[in-house]
Design an enzyme around this catalytic site. Structure first.
Site, PDB file in Angstrom:
ATOM      1  N   TYR A 135      16.827 -14.728  -1.578  1.00  0.00           N
ATOM      2  CA  TYR A 135      18.237 -15.134  -1.599  1.00  0.00           C
ATOM      3  C   TYR A 135      18.533 -16.191  -0.545  1.00  0.00           C
ATOM      4  O   TYR A 135      19.343 -17.091  -0.755  1.00  0.00           O
ATOM      5  CB  TYR A 135      19.139 -13.920  -1.387  1.00  0.00           C
ATOM      6  CG  TYR A 135      19.295 -13.109  -2.639  1.00  0.00           C
ATOM      7  CD1 TYR A 135      19.872 -13.669  -3.779  1.00  0.00           C
ATOM      8  CD2 TYR A 135      18.855 -11.791  -2.706  1.00  0.00           C
ATOM      9  CE1 TYR A 135      20.010 -12.931  -4.936  1.00  0.00           C
ATOM     10  CE2 TYR A 135      18.983 -11.048  -3.858  1.00  0.00           C
ATOM     11  CZ  TYR A 135      19.561 -11.623  -4.976  1.00  0.00           C
ATOM     12  OH  TYR A 135      19.689 -10.912  -6.128  1.00  0.00           O
ATOM     13  N   GLU A 231      -1.743   9.550  -3.423  1.00  0.00           N
ATOM     14  CA  GLU A 231      -1.131   8.470  -4.187  1.00  0.00           C
ATOM     15  C   GLU A 231       0.348   8.739  -4.436  1.00  0.00           C
ATOM     16  O   GLU A 231       1.179   7.847  -4.337  1.00  0.00           O
ATOM     17  CB  GLU A 231      -1.869   8.325  -5.538  1.00  0.00           C
ATOM     18  CG  GLU A 231      -1.254   7.311  -6.478  1.00  0.00           C
ATOM     19  CD  GLU A 231      -1.917   7.334  -7.847  1.00  0.00           C
ATOM     20  OE1 GLU A 231      -2.970   7.984  -8.000  1.00  0.00           O
ATOM     21  OE2 GLU A 231      -1.377   6.690  -8.767  1.00  0.00           O
ATOM     22  N   ASP A 283      -4.954   9.984  -8.619  1.00  0.00           N
ATOM     23  CA  ASP A 283      -5.163  10.467  -9.979  1.00  0.00           C
ATOM     24  C   ASP A 283      -6.525   9.996 -10.485  1.00  0.00           C
ATOM     25  O   ASP A 283      -7.050   8.967 -10.046  1.00  0.00           O
ATOM     26  CB  ASP A 283      -4.068   9.938 -10.920  1.00  0.00           C
ATOM     27  CG  ASP A 283      -2.733  10.613 -10.654  1.00  0.00           C
ATOM     28  OD1 ASP A 283      -2.731  11.664  -9.958  1.00  0.00           O
ATOM     29  OD2 ASP A 283      -1.704  10.089 -11.128  1.00  0.00           O
TER      30      ASP A 283
END
Lengths: 402, 647
Positions: A135, A231, A283
């Protein structure tokens, strides 16, 4: 890459939360002093790098030449795996970003714009997020319906370009990445004057800032035996609630998906300064493996920062493809591998840093299973199976990969 | 009367290479020849009572479509066209730079001629019904067509015959490139006016300075096809010489492709030496000053070529030979036949060279005709054909499309079609204010006369359709016209233009013609493509330039913010370096060039490719310069040798 996208999406939310956290902490008077104090040798050095870039650009144009900025290419073809250091390193191949080139002129303008804004930040001793930088440097180009930046996806790579282009770190440019991640455990730290006991962080944990350099973050007391990096936030909460770190005298950390620069840098510092092992629980899918891989040897995109982020000694605790049988899991935990998973796994099998036999076996195991598993899948056994059975057994058996 | 008409019609048809089937009217005009029924219906005597002369008005009404008076709109166009074509032919033949004034004035709302006793001597039946029959379908009103030229004028005695006798003229009997050919045009227009309005044709003509200007009012005696002078005065006319024709007729004024305006604008393209003033029915005046004072070279009259002669024509030539032998006729009345060739023809036709020409009839005639087609002879002389010329065609195009950005033209070398020499040329105007997303405008010209009807049936259109415009950077829907800001002019100049029909609206598809047309159009297409590519190149460079210019202020601002130098100064450095990186010409990239500003300014450079293309175009006409006052015939042979063609 995907992590970065997620990061972008949640960036706004993140910076909001950070702002609140910051304001609650700013009760201490030290925070404003930090800025002026920090106008240090590092800042002076960064400023001179930015000025050098501007001076060279102007000089070339004045001579009638094509101003150009050499940027090391951050692609797979320009990274290599350093067998000795066990990290991914950026190669020497560079791309010259020229002003008088229709394909590059816009990016050149953007790079110079970001550079000038960074100089501004350093001058004022302020730090902004990369979304805020978007911005800060976004405005309409006079006489057109074109903006200097159209969205953050355009500005983020420019920031990385500037980092490698003038060889300055993001933090040195007074920019921070989106923060994600929490840490709890047996450790007391000093964050720019505020003493924080990570054992007293309640359920949420201490949120890891983007900048964790020794100047601002010091380790005061530490007695943990190891770090467990997970995770997923849900797994983190599960372990925290079960008091895993108390029982096992460790530090528990999560980064909610791909590890941020702050989390990775913190892990590296802990690893180097505390000299304790780091275990990673992700995972059992290509994505999880990749998170581990990035922690271990760095990412392709940030290969230029591997030196200060990668932790080659990090240990892969799980989930392994072979845990299915080892822990007698049921088909209820199986999630069918998608084609993209298979493709990704094949790609990873080909990475030089996964060439080791045991890694080949692990990835092949995933492919042979034809399904993936989430850590949350252990709840098919019982609520606290992870805390009470799985992790202790894995640690006990030294059942990890490195 | 009827007999002479039939003969004339046949003679006319005989010259046309594709023998057109006779319209049924011709058969039924004189005799009722129904297939013999089993029962006698009439006797020779009773039939004889019905056999009579046919009035020209009746003939006219029945053959309106052949003469270009199918409907009121076309009637107006045909009238203007006949008058203008005549004027142009006359001026050129006399060696005068034509200066024409054309006006169409609406005189009153649609109103057909009233029955006026004694108004027309031929009017046996009701005049009104005759007028109605003549007008043809469609809404109409009454107009006065005025065409005035600065031509040689017409001797007083000839005026009535030229304007008020059908099938009278100077052009029909010879093989020479000219606009009008039928000798029926202007008098037909006058007849049409007379039939529809009852008004006579008004002719003013003056043949030279100090001579009187005659003003003559003419009617056609429709019964006898004879002029009828109804008024004859001498007037003051400031013009040195010239002719003014005024015809009042019932017609419809229309714009668009088949309108008078379009005809005149196209005429202006094909006749750059013409100065034209046009006043339309709204009173709006358009001026087209001439763009060249070079008159077209006078076309040479040629004798029939053995390969092009038709059987009927051959018969006429032989029977009109007044005691000559076959060999003499062949040598004297044909082009390219030497005594040796004539002997060869007779050998092939198995005929004695000294056979009296009149005696060659029947099978002999056919054998002779066949032999003429087989014998090897030189191609006809090209002096008979006068193209517009490349630079003048461009000048013509510029006159109509003043704001186009690119003009190109191509004149093919002379070629031969069935013993008739011809030249095809094509011109093209592109870009500028021409409409971008519409099919290209096609202008078809035969001997400089615009063809406005039946574009689909015309070989000229075909040549444009068959050209692959996509290869020339121009869009083209499959099997369609190219879609581009483009106008294409194709001109066929020939001693004999083969039309698809007697209405002379479309050129017939003959391989030789189509091939030449395609080559001409394609050559223009190639040059156009080069231009478009050069333009695209320039546009690309302009785009590049504007892109850099857009970002320079931003980069200068950043540099200024970082270094504290003035923004202007930083900007100047970049602008100064810009010409090193933006290509202004076809030369290689200026990449890495040192030192500021060597390239030419953009505006001047932008013009270069177009100018270059035009300059690269071969300027001289492939045709010889205008020859010869004095003895054209004497030189014609020699000139012909030089220009001889291969067939």
């Amino acid at each position: 890459m995907a992590a970065k996208k997620t990061a972008t999406k949640t960036a706004k939310k993140q910076s909001d939360t950070v702002a609140t956290a910051g304001s609650s902490k700013s009760a201490s008077p030290s925070s404003s002093q930090r800025a002026s104090q920090k106008k240090s040798a590092v800042d002076a050095n960064t400023l001179s790098k930015i000025e050098k870039l501007a001076r060279q650009t102007l000089g070339e144009a004045t001579k009638g030449n094509n101003p150009a900025l050499d940027i090391r290419t951050r692609t797979l073809s320009n990274v290599s795996f350093n067998e000795k250091k066990k990290i991914i390193e950026l190669g020497d191949r560079t791309q010259s970003r020229e002003f008088f080139n229709t394909g590059m002129v816009r990016k050149f303008m953007q790079t110079m714009l970001v550079a000038s804004k960074c100089k501004n930040l350093i001058d004022e001793g302020k730090t902004v997020s990369i979304r805020q930088m978007y911005y800060l440097s976004k405005h309409n180009l006079p006489g057109s319906n074109e903006n200097t930046f159209e969205d953050q996806n355009e500005s983020d790579p420019i920031i990385e370009d500037l980092e490698v282009g003038i060889d300055a770190l993001r933090e040195e440019l007074h920019l921070f990445a989106t923060r994600k991640g929490s840490v709890v455990g047996r450790m007391v730290i000093d964050d720019s004057g505020d003493r924080i006991d990570l054992a007293r962080m309640g359920r949420g944990g201490w949120s890891i800032p983007s900048i964790v350099e020794p100047e601002v973050l010091k380790f005061v007391e530490y007695k943990a035996d190891f770090i467990l990096f997970v995770e997923k936030d849900a797994v983190f909460t599960r372990l925290n609630e079960d008091g895993f770190w108390r029982k096992n005298n460790c530090i528990l950390m999560t980064s909610m998906g791909q590890a941020t620069r702050g989390a990775r840098r913190l892990l590296q510092r802990i690893s180097q300064e505390l000299k304790i092992p780091i275990y990673v629980l992700v995972d059992n899918d290509p994505w999880g493996l990749y998170i581990y891989s990035v922690l271990k040897q760095g990412s392709i995109n940030l290969a230029y920062e591997s030196m200060r982020m990668a932790v080659p000694g990090v240990r892969f605790l799980g989930m392994s493809a072979f845990d299915y049988d080892k822990f007698k899991l049921t088909p209820a935990v199986q999630i069918k591998l998608k084609q993209e998973d298979v493709t990704r796994a094949e790609q990873m099998k080909a990475y030089p840093w996964f060439k080791d036999k045991k890694w080949q076996r692990e990835i092949q195991g995933l492919l042979d299973n034809k399904f993936k598993m989430e850590v949350d899948g252990f709840l098919t056994k019982s609520i606290s199976f992870i805390t009470e059975e799985y992790i202790p057994k894995k640690l006990r058996d030294k059942d990890y990969l490195q | 009367m009827a007999k002479s008409k039939q003969k004339n019609a046949r003679a006319h048809a005989a010259g046309a290479p594709p023998e057109p089937p006779l319209p049924p009217e011709f058969k039924t005009l004189a005799v009722d020849d129904e297939p013999a029924p089993p029962k006698r219906r009439a006797t020779a005597e009773s039939m004889a009572t019905r056999q009579r002369d046919i009035s020209v008005s009746e003939f006219f009404t029945k053959n309106r479509h052949l003469l270009g008076f199918d409907n009121p709109a076309k009637a107006l166009l045909t009238t203007v066209k006949e008058a203008v074509d005549n004027s142009l032919d006359a001026c050129e033949e006399a060696g005068i730079l034509p200066e024409l004034y054309v006006e169409i004035r609406e005189t009153s709302a649609a109103q057909l001629a009233q029955v006026k006793p004694g108004a027309g001597k031929g009017g046996k039946g009701g005049k009104a019904s005759e007028a109605e029959a003549a007008v043809g379908p469609g809404p109409a009103s009454r107009f006065r067509v005025i065409v005035e030229d600065n031509g040689p004028g017409i001797v007083k005695a000839q005026i009535p015959k030229i304007f008020a006798k059908l099938l009278y003229g100077s052009k029909f009997h010879r093989l020479k490139q000219s606009r009008g050919q039928q000798g029926i045009g202007i008098s037909a227009a006058g007849l049409y006016g007379q039939l529809t309005t009852g008004k006579p044709v008004l002719i003013t003509s003056k043949t030279g300075k100090g001579r009187p200007a005659f003003q003559i009012q003419l009617r056609i005696d429709t019964k006898h096809n004879q002029p009828d002078v109804v008024g004859d005065t001498t007037v003051e006319w400031p013009k040195e010489h010239g002719t003014r024709v005024e015809i009042e007729l019932v017609a419809a004024y229309r714009g668009g492709r088949t309108g008078v305006q379009e005809y005149l604008e196209q005429t202006v393209v094909a006749n750059p030496h013409l100065a034209l003033t046009y006043v339309n029915p709204k009173g709006e005046r358009a001026e087209f000053p001439r763009v060249t004072s070079e008159l077209p070279r006078e076309a040479q009259e040629i004798k029939p070529h053995p390969h092009g002669v038709e059987l009927g024509m051959l018969h006429t030539m032989l029977s009109d030979s007044e005691g000559k032998t076959v060999k003499q006729v062949l040598v004297d009345d044909f082009s390219r036949i030497s005594p040796a060739v004539a002997a060869e023809v007779c050998r092939i036709a198995k005929m004695n060279v000294s056979t009296p020409a009149e005696k060659v009839v029947g099978d002999d005639l056919e054998r002779l005709h066949k032999a003429l087609g087989l014998v090897k002879v030189m191609a006809p002389s090209a002096t008979a054909v006068v193209p517009i010329g490349e630079s003048l065609l461009i000048a013509g195009l510029k006159r109509r499309y003043q704001k186009a950005e690119f003009y190109i033209s191509m004149t093919r070398p002379p070629s031969v079609y069935r013993g008739n020499p011809f030249v095809v040329e094509a011109g093209l105007a592109f870009g500028g204010d021409l409409p971008v997303d519409e099919p290209a405008d096609i202008m078809r010209f035969a001997n400089r006369v615009p063809l406005q009807y039946q574009p689909k049936a015309c070989a000229i259109s075909e040549s444009v359709y068959l050209t692959n415009w996509r290869g020339y950077e121009v869009q083209q829907p499959k099997g369609g016209l190219p879609v581009a800001p483009m106008a294409i002019a194709v001109h066929l100049a020939s001693v004999w233009v083969p039309f698809t029909s007697e209405a002379k609206e479309a050129v017939a598809h003959y391989d030789e013609l189509l091939r030449e047309m395609k080559l001409a159009v394609q050559e223009c297409g190639r040059k156009l493509a080069a231009h478009i590519r050069a333009r695209a190149h320039l546009e690309r460079d302009a785009k590049r330039r504007s892109m850099f210019e857009k970002y320079i202020p931003e980069v200068a601002q950043s540099i200024s913010d970082i270094l504290g130098v003035p923004k202007d100064k930083a900007e100047q450095s970049f602008y100064a370096a810009l010409p090193n990186f933006v290509r202004f010409t076809d030369e290689g990239p200026a990449n890495g060039g040192n030192g500021g500003g060597g390239a030419p300014p953009g505006a001047a450079a932008a013009k270069t490719p177009a100018a270059k293309t035009l300059a690269a175009k071969p300027a001289p006409d492939p045709t010889p310069p205008p020859p010869i006052k004095g003895k054209p015939k004497a030189r014609a042979g020699k000139r012909g040798e030089q220009l001889s063609l291969t067939e």
